[in-house]
Enzyme design. Structure first.
Site, mmCIF file in Angstrom:
data_model
loop_
_atom_site.group_PDB
_atom_site.id
_atom_site.type_symbol
_atom_site.label_atom_id
_atom_site.label_comp_id
_atom_site.label_asym_id
_atom_site.label_seq_id
_atom_site.Cartn_x
_atom_site.Cartn_y
_atom_site.Cartn_z
ATOM 1 N N CYS A 118 0.836 -1.210 0.000
ATOM 2 C CA CYS A 118 0.000 0.000 0.000
ATOM 3 C C CYS A 118 0.863 1.250 0.000
ATOM 4 O O CYS A 118 0.450 2.307 -0.472
ATOM 5 C CB CYS A 118 -0.983 0.006 1.160
ATOM 6 S SG CYS A 118 -0.315 0.638 2.720
ATOM 7 N N GLY A 369 15.096 10.507 32.943
ATOM 8 C CA GLY A 369 14.365 11.324 33.902
ATOM 9 C C GLY A 369 12.887 11.368 33.616
ATOM 10 O O GLY A 369 12.053 11.344 34.537
ATOM 11 N N ARG A 935 -10.720 -9.001 5.604
ATOM 12 C CA ARG A 935 -10.036 -10.006 4.790
ATOM 13 C C ARG A 935 -10.428 -11.439 5.160
ATOM 14 O O ARG A 935 -10.235 -11.882 6.271
ATOM 15 C CB ARG A 935 -8.535 -9.819 4.972
ATOM 16 C CG ARG A 935 -7.654 -10.469 3.935
ATOM 17 C CD ARG A 935 -6.224 -10.109 4.233
ATOM 18 N NE ARG A 935 -5.337 -10.280 3.092
ATOM 19 C CZ ARG A 935 -4.120 -9.750 3.022
ATOM 20 N NH1 ARG A 935 -3.660 -9.012 4.015
ATOM 21 N NH2 ARG A 935 -3.365 -9.941 1.964
ATOM 22 N N GLU A 1285 -7.062 -13.027 -0.039
ATOM 23 C CA GLU A 1285 -7.641 -13.468 1.231
ATOM 24 C C GLU A 1285 -7.250 -14.876 1.676
ATOM 25 O O GLU A 1285 -6.937 -15.093 2.849
ATOM 26 C CB GLU A 1285 -9.167 -13.371 1.153
ATOM 27 C CG GLU A 1285 -9.684 -11.966 1.018
ATOM 28 C CD GLU A 1285 -11.197 -11.937 0.882
ATOM 29 O OE1 GLU A 1285 -11.866 -11.424 1.791
ATOM 30 O OE2 GLU A 1285 -11.715 -12.419 -0.138
#
Length: 1353
Positions: A118, A369, A935, A1285
């Site tokens: 993507c 710290g 998916r 898928e």
């Protein structure tokens, strides 16, 4: 405030080599906002806003004057205050290379190695790697892993990223395969079978094809040349100028000062005790953004010498409180390497902890710290410091300096300590350890890298001289109380005792008394946390005993091999793997791209930050930004909405709610319009949209949205869980599929078993959150919508319906998506439509881009499931009857819950035949945000339940689960429970190949041998097969369109109805067009998906887009070629440009539409169980081996082998990337990712800090993927198959390998190896299933009129 002669209010720094001077900056502005909004450098992305995903990574460079050295840091721009970069050089992804000039070696490698899908995470990963190279021009893979701990990717599965960068490391020769083109793995051959050619396949299908493993050729990479990097700006090396400048910036709400001396700091703290010191902003930034806190005065201590110094003394190392964790790492590592081991045990423990502390970007700015002063009860550092008795120097103007020891009295309450508001923490002294002081730290967490520990511990013991009797014991724990806590009674009671098994037994019992936890304790996991405390103590006991056995061999028995493994810490092992696929036929033209591993069409733009996503689009001149107002109740009446305060904020332009729409136009929904766009009379979930604030910018809109006041009156019942829904019978119409006579099947069965399993939901966690832009067309009420959606036509329909205009006045455009996975198919309408309402009313463009927490609250995810099953079978293990009830948590509206359940019913059988089945699905209606597509669409939940059922049959019969699977496995010609005949069923081939490639049978024996000799670490190995049906159940959805336009210069513009979201759809469509048109892929371009080019499109979903749109593109291109045939015939020696020109001058149309509807399917009716729901099936198989730490529940995936049938792959690189990415997403679903909701329906896991997707460390150490060869699919374009898928479901092999390992642990301890394990198999579930003498000490957490912190939904 203090003044100085060098004070200034102009910020000066450099970005990509250019000087930036910004007067009067707003202290609340982040570096990310400035880069994106002011400089328009949009390659740096906003992924989470809390520094947990790495999408906003940039490099900051600082000149270290004392060392005459430039140090480079990767930092997260989303948390970095703009005011903090004074005097720094900032480099973004745009500054290192571009497609217009030249690519940097890092950019080229991630693109060509197929490490970008993507692309949204890619710039951040590029910048992490770039920073590593600037500091270490030839790094190791260990260093690469260290720099990537703060980066997440949801698409790729990480393997190609690591492989692409491996060539830049000292481990360049390691990795996948041997690298030889005559590799022995390539000697097997496969052939294409005869097949139909109506799908556009090539004619030479009988050609024999070799196996290939070369996805890219690293020899073609440009070598990395450090001498060509951008130089550090000489101006920033000016002596003393940058170190002596006192800065002061004042914004509308916050003042920010950078002080130059400790004296100034003490003066200001005396005047403003509540002023907050900010270094990395890693804690305050989270408080401001997510807890709505406001700190009026911020102090930057970055150049105060006393708080930034490091000094080594005779007793230890003293760090200034503002020294970064990365600098602490560097110093302590040097100490460990140069001092005796016994002296640096504390340092070694801190270094081990810092490996997993946040990401590298966080460690580069977070300070010691800050960690102490935050006083978080789950701090990873504080227990270590407390056990080490670190000494703190604090000072104030009035009372001067004092020393404070970090002991049991230091933390006084939740996020409180002994240091007074006017005091400043100056230094922290960490002492050396003595030879008699073993020291151990441990921090089990949900995910190994970049995670906060669930329980953490620092433990130290000192012994009496020449003795194994305890002189002093320090036990500090985090995550067990509102503060870091010392186990005081245990420490006292064990002093004087000998270090033996009796001490260990007493210590574990005492710890449970010392560290009680209420059943409703914040954070939940009460029994697990208590088990961890004593498990960690047991590990400590073994570690110390091991040392003592070396010192006193006559008094202390040495550790057994099993005990030694229990004390070992996790070590990073660079992953490796092999990817095998079918080569193209010998006669295929070199320019024909089908079957070749072509680089993703946008990969180079991803890597350079040039790829444009919705929120990267340039701002319109009069554009407004929107922020949602969300419900805070799960089920309640809305008594009033008061927006007056919000409208009074300067820059707010409007507030929109249900009053701005007619009632009939306030209803939306993809199937049933049962969801209000804006909640009107009542809310039905937390996170429901009530209103929309529109303002001049995003920050103003968000600030205004927080002050909109809603009054509620709760409504009963409030249904949160599936169990709640079952009790109230709250569900939409149940769905049932029946085959045969189930009751008769049970009567004829020799054995019957019943069981139940819960499968948790999953957040999509696409890296790009929902982003949309609505632009009024200016006439006729038209609207242009730029949307990050999978469903352009659906968005167009909803916008038109709500605005009351016809579809032809609304255009939806989609450039690309930064991931989607189903989450942007329907839920986007709850954002793109409201901003369209606002844009139409105000006649101005309106944009919205959600923060990660808003996105997770609003948009739902994968449905949680509860499966109840009953199975009848013979003594041989043959299935005779199956009855299964599946319940899903659908949330507050129907959305796609019915369809998700439908697919679950269809695919639940996986690969197993059974003549008698009765399957019922109940999509439950609850008061959660509406769950939606994800998916694999219901199949992962159903199939893991089925595999549980299969494994129980095997356990009952004392039979190998593989034998049961094979006896019941489908073959070609079998008929499913929905009456579809299986054709070309390759599941057995996939199974046989993966079993062979994985050396499965030999490794099963090795796992058994390992488990027989290891008590506290166990291994499991599991082989799982897969069948997955491809097709839309609704017949009308199986259609697609395309438009091809050829221009007179021969270039081609291609449009189709699918959206690019990382799956490589555009790349494959270009390949299809290239083959048909017989031109190079470089001449074909896809600009966007738009409803004014291709109308009435089907959502890009169900893994079908390549099939549907590929054929539509093929048909359109075929039309073009048919029109060009006369010109080709008349000029056979001509070229493409000649034929196009001739056709143009002959007035022949050079544009064509293509349309395709899937043949041979009839749709499917769930009520009658009639029709053909699937066009074809995907098959696959996987073998996974895991290792489990039985004392903590942690696990590692040692190896995964996958064989996947993808037909004849259109693009092996894309398909293998999809296999790996889907598998890793499935691994997350089944092991890591856990959504937690409060009993009131509030999502508690709303970002990467609390919700853990897999990271780089979670990939299998060996990851082998093979695409099945010689298995063409005549029912899709060029004989291919879908890949998006199906591979996700192969991650069930991880789950069942874990379960096998746990079963071995249970058997060793005398507990039944048959047990229930729900999904996901988190560390908590694994540890509590590994029952032993320690867990037996844990009393069940019983709620006494209390509410649990979270519930299983």
């Amino acid at each position: 405030m203090p003044t100085t002669m060098h004070s200034r209010n102009t910020l000066t720094f450099f970005v990509n080599g250019k000087k930036v001077e910004e007067p009067n900056v707003d202290p609340e502005m982040t570096l990310l906002t400035f880069l994106r909004e002011k400089l328009r450098l949009c390659g740096t992305k906003l992924g989470c806003g809390e520094g947990g995903c790495g999408s906003c990574t940039v490099m900051a460079s600082r000149y270290r004057r004392g060392r005459d050295h430039v140090k480079h840091y990767s930092i997260v721009a989303c948390l970095t205050p703009l005011a903090a970069v004074h005097g720094l050089a900032v480099t973004t992804v745009e500054g290192i290379g571009s497609t217009q000039t030249r690519l940097h070696a890092v950019q080229e490698r991630i693109a060509r190695a197929h490490g970008s899908q993507c692309g949204f995470c890619t710039p951040g990963i590029v910048m992490s790697m770039y920073t590593l190279l600037r500091n270490h021009p030839k790094p190791s893979m260990d260093q690469l892993d260290e720099y990537f701990t703060g980066n997440l990717c949801r698409c790729t599965g990480y393997r190609p990223i690591l492989e692409g960068f491996r060539g830049l490391t000292t481990d360049a020769s390691a990795g996948g395969g041997c690298g030889r083109k005559d590799c022995c793995k390539l000697r097997a051959q496969g052939c294409w079978e005869e097949g139909e050619t109506s799908n556009g396949d090539v004619s030479d299908v009988n050609q024999v094809n070799d196996i290939s493993h070369v996805l890219y050729d690293p020899e073609n990479f440009r070598p990395y040349d450090p001498s060509q990097e951008l130089i550090f700006p000489p101006e920033l090396k000016t002596p003393n100028e940058w170190e002596s400048q006192y800065l002061a910036f004042k914004g509308p709400r916050v003042s920010y000062v950078r002080l130059v001396s400790l004296e100034q700091l003490l003066d200001l703290k005396a005047q403003e005790p509540e002023a907050r010191i900010v270094a990395g902003n890693t804690e305050l930034g989270i408080d401001v953004k997510f807890k709505n806190k406001n700190y009026p005065v911020l102090i930057d201590p970055a150049i105060i010498p006393e708080v930034t110094a490091i000094s080594v003394t005779e007793t230890g190392v003293t760090f200034g409180s503002s020294v970064t964790l990365s600098d602490i790492e560097e110093t302590l590592r040097e100490q460990v390497n140069t001092h005796p081991e016994y002296r640096t045990r504390v340092f070694a423990a801190i270094l081990e902890m810092l490996r997993w502390f946040g990401g590298k970007q966080i460690r580069n700015v977070a300070t010691l710290g800050g960690n102490i002063m935050t006083s978080s009860p789950i701090s990873d550092l504080n227990p270590l410091l407390a056990a080490a008795e670190a000494r703190l120097t604090v000072t104030s103007k009035e009372k001067g300096e004092r020393e404070v020891v970090m002991d049991q009295n230091f933390f006084t309450g939740y996020r409180q300590n002994l240091i007074r508001p006017e005091e400043v923490l100056v230094t922290i002294h960490i002492p050396y350890t003595q030879q008699v002081s073993p020291y151990v730290s441990s921090l089990p967490s949900r995910r190994r890298d970049d995670d906060i520990a669930i329980v953490n511990a620092g433990m130290r013991v000192a012994f009496r001289p020449d003795s194994i009797a305890v002189e002093r014991l320090r036990l500090a724990f985090g995550g067990m109380a509102p503060t870091t806590v010392m186990a005081l009674s245990t420490m006292k009671e064990l002093e004087g005792r000998c270090w033996d098994s009796a001490l260990m037994e007493a210590g574990t019992s005492l710890l449970l008394q010392d560290l009680p936890l209420s059943a409703s304790a914040p954070g939940g996991m009460v029994e697990y946390r208590r088990a961890l405390t004593i498990s960690l103590f047991f590990k400590f006991y073994l570690s110390v005993r091991g040392r003592l056995s070396e010192q006193f061999p006559s008094l202390v028995h040495p550790l057994t091999k099993a005990e030694q493994t229990a004390t070992q810490v996790h070590r990073y092992i660079p992953p490796q793997g092999t990817q095998l696929f079918q080569s193209v036929p010998p006669g295929q033209h070199s320019l024909d791209p089908i079957g070749r591993p072509i680089t993703h069409a946008s990969a180079f733009k991803h890597a350079t930050g040039e790829a444009v996503y919705v929120d990267d689009m340039p701002r319109f001149e009069n554009e407004l930004q929107a922020a949602p107002v969300l419900s805070t109740r799960a089920h309640a009446k809305i008594l009033s909405i008061d927006e007056k305060e919000a409208l009074g904020i300067e820059g707010v332009e409007g507030f929109f709610c249900w009053k701005d729409l007619p009632e009939e136009r306030n209803k939306v929904g993809p199937i049933a319009a049962d969801e209000e766009l804006f909640a009107s009379k009542k809310v039905v979930c937390v996170g429901q949209l009530i209103g929309l604030v529109v303002a001049k910018d995003r920050a103003t809109a968000q600030r205004a949205a927080r002050v909109v006041r809603i009054q509620y009156e709760d409504i009963k019942p409030c249904i949160i869980t599936i169990q709640d829904a079952i009790k109230e019978q709250s569900w939409w119409t149940p769905l049932t599929i029946t085959k045969g006579d189930v009751e008769a099947g049970f009567r004829s069965s020799e054995h019957v078993l019943e069981g139940e399993m819960h499968v948790g939901g999953q957040e999509h966690f696409y890296l790009e959150t929902h982003a949309h832009l609505a632009v009024p067309k200016g006439e006729d009420g038209g609207m242009e919508v730029y949307s990050a959606t999978q469903n352009a036509a659906g968005t167009q329909r909803h916008v038109a319906a709500v605005l009351g205009v016809p579809l032809n006045l609304v255009t939806c455009r989609v450039k690309r998506l930064g991931g989607a996975f189903g989450g942007k198919e329907t839920r986007n309408i709850m954002l793109s439509v409201p901003i369209s309402v606002a844009a139409a009313a105000l006649k101005r463009p309106v944009r919205i881009s959600l923060d990660r927490d808003e996105d997770m609250q609003m948009t739902g995810g994968r449905h949680p499931f509860l499966g109840r099953w009953k199975i009848g079978f013979t003594k041989e293990g043959i299935f005779k009857a199956i009855k299964m009830d599946l319940y899903s948590n659908g949330g507050c509206s129907l959305d796609l819950s019915g369809a998700v359940m439908g697919y679950a019913l269809l695919n639940h059988d996986n690969v197993y035949r059974c003549e008698n089945r009765h399957i019922t699905g109940y999509p439950c209606k609850t008061n959660l945000p509406s769950n939606t597509a994800f998916r694999a669409f219901g199949s992962p939940q159903a199939i893991i339940v089925t595999e549980y059922m299969v494994s129980r049959v095997a356990e009952f019969l004392n039979m190998d689960p593989d034998e049961v699977r094979l006896k019941n496995m489908y073959v070609s010609g079998d008929v499913t429970h929905y009456k579809q005949t299986l054709e070309r069923c390759t599941v057995r081939r996939c199974w046989d190949e993966v079993v062979s490639q994985a050396d499965y049978h030999m490794r099963k024996e090795m796992v058994q041998q390992f488990n027989s000799s290891n008590k506290y670490t166990k291994r499991g190995i599991a082989a799982l097969p897969l069948k997955f049906g491809l097709g839309f159940i609704e017949l009308f959805l199986n259609q697609a369109g395309a438009l091809v336009m050829v221009y007179t210069d021969g270039s081609v513009l291609l449009s189709h109805g699918g959206t690019e979201m990382g799956q490589g759809l555009h790349t494959k469509m270009i390949q299809v067009a290239s083959r048909v048109l017989k031109i190079p892929v470089t001449r074909i371009y896809i600009d966007e998906t738009s409803t004014d080019k291709v109308p009435n499109t089907t959502s890009t979903a169900a893994s079908l887009s390549s099939d549907l749109y590929g054929m539509a593109v093929l048909n359109a291109c075929t039309t073009i070629m048919q029109r060009l045939e006369p010109y080709i015939a008349s000029n056979p020696k001509g070229e493409w440009d000649d034929w196009v020109t001739a056709a143009y001058f002959d007035r022949v149309s050079l544009s064509a539409t293509g349309f395709y509807k899937t043949p041979g399917i009839s749709g499917y009716n769930l009520e009658t169980n009639e029709g053909r729901p699937f066009n074809y099936f995907c098959f696959g198989a996987a073998v996974t081996e895991v290792e489990v730490d039985c004392l903590t529940g942690d696990h590692s995936v040692l190896r995964t082998d996958i064989v996947m049938d993808v037909g004849d792959s259109l693009n092996p690189a894309v398909d293998i990337g999809q296999v790996e990415g889907a598998f890793m997403q499935g691994l997350g679903l089944y092991t890591l990712e856990e959504l937690r909701y409060s009993p009131e329906g509030v999502l508690l896991t709303r970002g990467p800090g609390t919700y853990k997707i897999p990271g780089f460390q979670n990939i299998p150490r060996e990851f082998n993927v093979s695409l099945l060869r010689g298995a063409p699919n005549p029912r899709a374009v060029f004989s291919s198959k879908a890949t998006g898928e199906p591979p996700l479901l192969l991650a069930t092999s991880v789950f069942y390998a874990i379960k096998q390992a746990v079963a071995s642990a249970r058997a060793d301890q005398g507990f039944s190896p048959v047990f229930r394990l729900d999904s996901p198999a988190t560390a908590e579930r694994i540890r509590m299933a590994c029952q032993d003498s320690l867990t037996q000490k844990i009393e069940p957490a019983v709620l006494n009129n209390e509410k649990p912190w979270s519930v299983t939904v």
